[in-house]
Design a protein around this motif. Sequence first.
Motif, PDB file in Angstrom:
ATOM      1  N   ILE A   5       0.859  -1.189   0.000  1.00  0.00           N
ATOM      2  CA  ILE A   5       0.000   0.000   0.000  1.00  0.00           C
ATOM      3  C   ILE A   5       0.890   1.233   0.000  1.00  0.00           C
ATOM      4  O   ILE A   5       1.805   1.338   0.813  1.00  0.00           O
ATOM      5  CB  ILE A   5      -0.896   0.025   1.261  1.00  0.00           C
ATOM      6  CG1 ILE A   5      -1.723  -1.259   1.317  1.00  0.00           C
ATOM      7  CG2 ILE A   5      -1.820   1.232   1.240  1.00  0.00           C
ATOM      8  CD1 ILE A   5      -1.615  -1.955   2.632  1.00  0.00           C
ATOM      9  N   VAL A   7       0.840   5.196   0.581  1.00  0.00           N
ATOM     10  CA  VAL A   7       0.049   6.285   1.168  1.00  0.00           C
ATOM     11  C   VAL A   7       0.816   7.579   0.937  1.00  0.00           C
ATOM     12  O   VAL A   7       1.976   7.699   1.357  1.00  0.00           O
ATOM     13  CB  VAL A   7      -0.178   6.063   2.673  1.00  0.00           C
ATOM     14  CG1 VAL A   7      -1.003   7.195   3.270  1.00  0.00           C
ATOM     15  CG2 VAL A   7      -0.858   4.726   2.922  1.00  0.00           C
ATOM     16  N   ARG A   8       0.173   8.516   0.233  1.00  0.00           N
ATOM     17  CA  ARG A   8       0.877   9.755  -0.123  1.00  0.00           C
ATOM     18  C   ARG A   8       0.077  10.976   0.297  1.00  0.00           C
ATOM     19  O   ARG A   8      -1.153  10.937   0.285  1.00  0.00           O
ATOM     20  CB  ARG A   8       1.033   9.840  -1.642  1.00  0.00           C
ATOM     21  CG  ARG A   8       1.896   8.764  -2.242  1.00  0.00           C
ATOM     22  CD  ARG A   8       1.846   8.895  -3.751  1.00  0.00           C
ATOM     23  NE  ARG A   8       2.979   8.260  -4.389  1.00  0.00           N
ATOM     24  CZ  ARG A   8       2.886   7.191  -5.167  1.00  0.00           C
ATOM     25  NH1 ARG A   8       1.717   6.625  -5.402  1.00  0.00           N
ATOM     26  NH2 ARG A   8       3.968   6.672  -5.723  1.00  0.00           N
ATOM     27  N   CYS A  61      -7.300   0.934   5.253  1.00  0.00           N
ATOM     28  CA  CYS A  61      -6.841   2.284   4.903  1.00  0.00           C
ATOM     29  C   CYS A  61      -7.772   3.332   5.484  1.00  0.00           C
ATOM     30  O   CYS A  61      -7.316   4.333   6.050  1.00  0.00           O
ATOM     31  CB  CYS A  61      -6.757   2.440   3.381  1.00  0.00           C
ATOM     32  SG  CYS A  61      -5.340   1.584   2.667  1.00  0.00           S
ATOM     33  N   ALA A  66      -4.428   5.242   6.489  1.00  0.00           N
ATOM     34  CA  ALA A  66      -4.334   6.545   5.826  1.00  0.00           C
ATOM     35  C   ALA A  66      -5.308   7.508   6.474  1.00  0.00           C
ATOM     36  O   ALA A  66      -6.253   7.093   7.147  1.00  0.00           O
ATOM     37  CB  ALA A  66      -4.656   6.396   4.340  1.00  0.00           C
ATOM     38  N   GLU A  71      -4.616  12.340   2.716  1.00  0.00           N
ATOM     39  CA  GLU A  71      -3.747  11.367   2.051  1.00  0.00           C
ATOM     40  C   GLU A  71      -4.536  10.520   1.055  1.00  0.00           C
ATOM     41  O   GLU A  71      -5.708  10.227   1.263  1.00  0.00           O
ATOM     42  CB  GLU A  71      -3.103  10.438   3.096  1.00  0.00           C
ATOM     43  CG  GLU A  71      -2.119  11.147   4.019  1.00  0.00           C
ATOM     44  CD  GLU A  71      -1.637  10.280   5.182  1.00  0.00           C
ATOM     45  OE1 GLU A  71      -0.483  10.413   5.563  1.00  0.00           O
ATOM     46  OE2 GLU A  71      -2.454   9.474   5.697  1.00  0.00           O
ATOM     47  N   SER A  72      -3.850  10.142  -0.027  1.00  0.00           N
ATOM     48  CA  SER A  72      -4.448   9.195  -0.963  1.00  0.00           C
ATOM     49  C   SER A  72      -3.705   7.871  -0.824  1.00  0.00           C
ATOM     50  O   SER A  72      -2.571   7.837  -0.327  1.00  0.00           O
ATOM     51  CB  SER A  72      -4.324   9.706  -2.386  1.00  0.00           C
ATOM     52  OG  SER A  72      -2.971   9.806  -2.736  1.00  0.00           O
ATOM     53  N   TYR A  73      -4.354   6.789  -1.225  1.00  0.00           N
ATOM     54  CA  TYR A  73      -3.657   5.502  -1.134  1.00  0.00           C
ATOM     55  C   TYR A  73      -3.864   4.675  -2.391  1.00  0.00           C
ATOM     56  O   TYR A  73      -4.835   4.859  -3.124  1.00  0.00           O
ATOM     57  CB  TYR A  73      -4.090   4.733   0.121  1.00  0.00           C
ATOM     58  CG  TYR A  73      -5.568   4.456   0.236  1.00  0.00           C
ATOM     59  CD1 TYR A  73      -6.153   3.359  -0.378  1.00  0.00           C
ATOM     60  CD2 TYR A  73      -6.392   5.299   0.967  1.00  0.00           C
ATOM     61  CE1 TYR A  73      -7.507   3.117  -0.277  1.00  0.00           C
ATOM     62  CE2 TYR A  73      -7.752   5.069   1.082  1.00  0.00           C
ATOM     63  CZ  TYR A  73      -8.304   3.970   0.462  1.00  0.00           C
ATOM     64  OH  TYR A  73      -9.649   3.736   0.555  1.00  0.00           O
ATOM     65  N   GLU A  74      -2.901   3.785  -2.605  1.00  0.00           N
ATOM     66  CA  GLU A  74      -2.865   2.950  -3.798  1.00  0.00           C
ATOM     67  C   GLU A  74      -2.554   1.540  -3.310  1.00  0.00           C
ATOM     68  O   GLU A  74      -1.637   1.354  -2.503  1.00  0.00           O
ATOM     69  CB  GLU A  74      -1.699   3.485  -4.653  1.00  0.00           C
ATOM     70  CG  GLU A  74      -1.636   3.004  -6.064  1.00  0.00           C
ATOM     71  CD  GLU A  74      -0.388   3.595  -6.762  1.00  0.00           C
ATOM     72  OE1 GLU A  74      -0.013   4.761  -6.494  1.00  0.00           O
ATOM     73  OE2 GLU A  74       0.224   2.860  -7.533  1.00  0.00           O
TER      74      GLU A  74
END
Lengths: 79, 79
Positions: A5, A7-8, A61, A66, A71-74
């Motif tokens: 994952i 997290v940005r 998340c 997150a 924050e966005s997560y992928e």
Amino acid sequence: MRATILVRPKAGILDPQGEAVESSLRQLGFPVEEARVGRVIDLDLDAATPDEARGEIERMCERLLANPLIESYEIEVAE
Amino acid sequence: MRATILVRPKAGILDPQGEAVESSLRQLGFPVEEARVGRVIDLDLDAATPDEARGEIERMCERLLANPLIESYEIEVAE
């Protein structure tokens, strides 16, 4: 099942860690225009299918990994 | 040129942040066996070719972005 994952910080959100990295890299002479710093989380989890794993991770998340406000997560699930 | 660097604690190296995430996820009822936490760094840098960018980033990792004694890093350059 293994998953990763990312997290940005969302675009426009202040990122002091990224700013510190950016300024330190420039001081060392590296041609950096921008740096942003987030977290990578590697998980080993029990799940019957990649889809089930992805669903569980989305809940993780939202609840813990997150902060969806900033924050966005992928999510990448290893098949 | 855009690039993403993943910096992770090496196998066998203590990861207190990962342990905290793992134990919190379990307390929330998620079926997690292991969690490890590292950093993701997104860079925008001046480089003529992806190979040049990769070389610069390797030097950044050795000098600032990672601690090669206890962390490993993975570089992805967007072509």
